[in-house]
Design a protein around this motif. Structure first.
Motif, mmCIF file in Angstrom:
data_model
loop_
_atom_site.group_PDB
_atom_site.id
_atom_site.type_symbol
_atom_site.label_atom_id
_atom_site.label_comp_id
_atom_site.label_asym_id
_atom_site.label_seq_id
_atom_site.Cartn_x
_atom_site.Cartn_y
_atom_site.Cartn_z
ATOM 1 N N UNK A 218 1.091 -1.112 0.150
ATOM 2 C CA UNK A 218 0.074 0.003 0.486
ATOM 3 C C UNK A 218 0.759 0.916 0.213
ATOM 4 N N UNK A 219 1.403 1.575 1.193
ATOM 5 C CA UNK A 219 2.614 2.656 0.960
ATOM 6 C C UNK A 219 3.664 2.745 -0.431
ATOM 7 N N UNK A 220 4.423 1.473 -0.988
ATOM 8 C CA UNK A 220 4.506 1.387 -1.597
ATOM 9 C C UNK A 220 4.049 2.110 -3.161
ATOM 10 N N UNK A 221 2.989 1.804 -3.603
ATOM 11 C CA UNK A 221 1.698 2.161 -4.574
ATOM 12 C C UNK A 221 1.584 3.707 -4.223
ATOM 13 N N UNK A 222 1.650 4.299 -3.032
ATOM 14 C CA UNK A 222 1.238 5.566 -2.663
ATOM 15 C C UNK A 222 2.595 6.217 -2.620
ATOM 16 N N UNK A 223 3.371 6.496 -2.463
ATOM 17 C CA UNK A 223 4.669 6.502 -3.084
ATOM 18 C C UNK A 223 5.246 6.817 -4.388
ATOM 19 N N UNK A 224 4.976 6.056 -5.673
ATOM 20 C CA UNK A 224 4.854 5.716 -6.924
ATOM 21 C C UNK A 224 4.051 7.134 -7.698
ATOM 22 N N UNK A 225 2.673 6.690 -6.564
ATOM 23 C CA UNK A 225 1.502 7.679 -7.705
ATOM 24 C C UNK A 225 1.283 9.049 -6.707
ATOM 25 N N UNK A 226 2.642 9.399 -5.702
ATOM 26 C CA UNK A 226 2.576 10.703 -5.092
ATOM 27 C C UNK A 226 3.942 11.106 -5.893
ATOM 28 N N UNK A 227 5.038 10.310 -6.436
ATOM 29 C CA UNK A 227 6.191 10.633 -6.845
ATOM 30 C C UNK A 227 5.690 11.156 -8.977
ATOM 31 N N UNK A 228 4.934 10.413 -9.348
ATOM 32 C CA UNK A 228 4.289 10.831 -10.563
ATOM 33 C C UNK A 228 3.641 11.953 -11.125
ATOM 34 N N UNK A 229 2.599 12.136 -9.277
ATOM 35 C CA UNK A 229 2.371 13.443 -9.621
ATOM 36 C C UNK A 229 3.141 14.434 -9.661
ATOM 37 N N UNK A 230 3.767 14.119 -8.766
ATOM 38 C CA UNK A 230 4.762 15.646 -8.476
ATOM 39 C C UNK A 230 5.927 16.045 -9.732
ATOM 40 N N UNK A 231 5.871 15.258 -10.371
ATOM 41 C CA UNK A 231 6.991 15.518 -11.506
ATOM 42 C C UNK A 231 6.179 15.723 -13.209
ATOM 43 N N UNK A 232 4.868 15.456 -12.934
ATOM 44 C CA UNK A 232 4.522 15.825 -13.740
ATOM 45 C C UNK A 232 4.026 16.979 -14.005
ATOM 46 N N UNK A 233 3.734 18.012 -12.894
ATOM 47 C CA UNK A 233 3.733 19.070 -12.452
ATOM 48 C C UNK A 233 4.899 20.010 -13.093
ATOM 49 N N UNK A 234 5.932 18.937 -12.789
ATOM 50 C CA UNK A 234 7.188 20.314 -13.704
ATOM 51 C C UNK A 234 8.065 21.169 -12.853
ATOM 52 N N UNK A 235 6.987 22.067 -12.158
ATOM 53 C CA UNK A 235 7.862 23.116 -11.422
ATOM 54 C C UNK A 235 8.988 22.384 -10.833
ATOM 55 N N UNK A 236 10.223 23.498 -10.255
ATOM 56 C CA UNK A 236 11.131 22.922 -9.605
ATOM 57 C C UNK A 236 10.720 22.819 -8.574
ATOM 58 N N UNK A 237 10.531 22.977 -7.662
ATOM 59 C CA UNK A 237 9.709 22.602 -6.340
ATOM 60 C C UNK A 237 9.433 21.139 -5.840
ATOM 61 N N UNK A 238 7.891 20.736 -7.499
ATOM 62 C CA UNK A 238 8.105 19.703 -7.671
ATOM 63 C C UNK A 238 8.344 18.732 -7.416
ATOM 64 N N UNK A 239 9.567 18.522 -8.382
ATOM 65 C CA UNK A 239 10.811 17.804 -8.823
ATOM 66 C C UNK A 239 11.639 16.951 -7.525
ATOM 67 N N UNK A 240 11.548 18.723 -6.737
ATOM 68 C CA UNK A 240 12.283 18.496 -4.957
ATOM 69 C C UNK A 240 11.906 17.080 -4.130
ATOM 70 N N UNK A 241 10.456 17.630 -4.412
ATOM 71 C CA UNK A 241 9.102 17.074 -3.651
ATOM 72 C C UNK A 241 9.280 15.732 -3.779
ATOM 73 N N UNK A 242 9.435 15.710 -5.727
ATOM 74 C CA UNK A 242 9.300 14.253 -6.083
ATOM 75 C C UNK A 242 10.689 13.389 -5.769
ATOM 76 N N UNK A 243 11.725 13.700 -6.094
ATOM 77 C CA UNK A 243 12.216 13.439 -5.135
ATOM 78 C C UNK A 243 12.540 13.033 -3.969
#
Length: 288
Positions: A218-243
Motif C-alpha cells: 500500500x505504501x509503495x503504491x502511494x509513494x509511486x503515485x505521489x512521485x509521478x504526480x509531483x513530476x508531472x507538475x514539472x516545477x522545480x519545487x515539485x521535482x524536489x518533492x518528487x525526489x
C-alpha cells in the motif's frame, strides 16, 4: 474477506458475540496503549515556551470536547483506534518495517492537527535516516479525503509536519517537516483478526502475519503515485518533492525485498488494498 478465519463458531450468534467482545477488549487496551505511547508536549516547554505549549493543549482539549459531544464511538472509530495501536506495536516491536526501523507515536496535537499518528524512522546504509509519516486509516470508509489532503499538500509544495518529535537516537528534538505522508488501511475482519492475536499475546503469529506485506505494498503504491504526480507538475519545487517520494519509495522497496527473503509474501490481501488503488486515481493526471 480477512486473512484468516480464526473464529470458526457453529452459530452466527456466537460469532457476533465473540466479535463484539474482541472489539470491546481490544478498544480498551488500545486507548490505554495509545495514550501511554504518545509524545508528551510538556517535555518540549524549553524548546517552544509555555505559551505555545499551553495553546496547543487548549486546542486539543477543545477538539476532544467536540468529539465527546458526538457520543459513543462507532464500531468503525473503535476499529480505527485498535488499528492505530496495533500498527504502532508491530512496527515498534514486531519488526513489520524490518529490524532497522523504529516507530514513534506522535502527540495527540499532531494526531488531530496534522493528521499524522506515527513516524517511522528507518536507518539507511548506516549513514542516513529516512522518515515516513504514516497517517493511519482503519475505518470501514474510504481513504479518498486523506488522499485529497495529500494532493493539496503536493500542489502547495508541502509535505507532512510533526511539531513534537524526538529521534530514536535522541540527536534531534523539535519540528519534523517535509515528511512523506502515507495511509494504511485494512478490512474490519483483518483488524479483528489482528486484535484477537494481540489480546491473546500471540507475538509470533503477529510477527509473521501476512498483513505486513499488504501494508508495505500500500505504501509503495502511494509513494509511486505521489512521485509521478509531483513530476508531472514539472516545477522545480515539485521535482524536489518528487525526489523525496522517490527516496522513501526506494527505502520501502528495500524493506520489502529483505522481508521477502526471511518471510515470503503469500500475496494474501484484503479489500483495503483495492480501496487504496481506487482512490489513488486522483493522482493519475496533473489536472485531475
Amino acid at each position: 474477506m480477512g486473512f484468516n478465519e480464526r473464529m470458526s463458531f457453529s452459530r452466527h450468534e456466537e460469532k457476533e458475540m465473540d466479535r463484539e467482545l474482541v472489539i470491546k477488549k481490544a478498544y480498551e487496551k488500545a486507548c490505554t496503549y495509545v495514550h501511554e505511547s504518545e509524545i508528551d508536549p510538556e517535555k518540549f516547554r524549553d524548546l517552544y515556551g509555555k505559551e505555545a505549549i499551553d495553546a496547543d493543549k487548549a486546542y486539543v482539549e477543545k477538539m476532544e470536547s467536540t468529539f465527546s459531544t458526538e457520543g459513543e464511538p462507532s464500531e468503525a472509530q473503535k476499529l480505527g483506534t485498535i488499528f492505530e495501536a496495533l500498527l504502532h506495536s508491530q512496527i515498534a516491536y514486531g519488526q513489520w518495517f524490518g529490524k532497522e526501523s523504529s516507530a514513534q507515536k506522535t502527540s495527540r496535537y499532531d494526531d488531530i492537527k496534522n493528521g499524522i499518528d506515527e513516524v517511522v524512522e528507518t536507518e539507511v546504509h548506516e549513514a542516513a535516516t529516512s522518515y515516513l509519516g504514516l497517517a493511519l486509516d482503519a475505518t470501514l470508509g474510504g481513504t479518498g479525503e486523506k488522499f485529497k489532503r495529500i494532493k493539496h499538500e503536493i500542489d502547495r509544495g508541502e509535505l507532512g509536519t510533526v511539531k513534537y518529535f524526538r529521534s530514536k537516537n535522541g540527536e534531534f528534538r523539535g519540528e519534523l517537516s517535509h515528511i512523506p505522508r502515507v495511509v494504511v488501511t485494512a478490512d474490519a475482519k483483518t483488524v479483528i483478526e489482528l486484535a484477537t492475536l494481540w489480546l491473546e499475546k500471540k507475538s509470533k503469529e503477529l510477527h509473521e502475519h501476512p498483513f505486513q506485506h499488504q501494508m508495505l505494498e500500500e505504501i509503495e503504491l502511494q509513494l509511486a503515485s505521489f512521485e509521478g504526480y509531483a513530476r508531472a507538475r514539472g516545477q522545480e519545487k515539485d521535482l524536489a518533492t518528487a525526489d523525496t517520494f522517490a527516496h522513501s519509495r526506494s527505502v520501502i522497496e528495500s524493506i520489502r525485498a529483505t522481508k521477502q527473503e526471511s518471510f515470503p509474501d503469500t500475496n494474501m490481501r484484503d479489500g483495503g488494498l483495492g480501496k487504496i488503488r481506487g482512490h489513488l486515481s486522483i493522482f493519475s493526471a496533473k489536472d485531475s
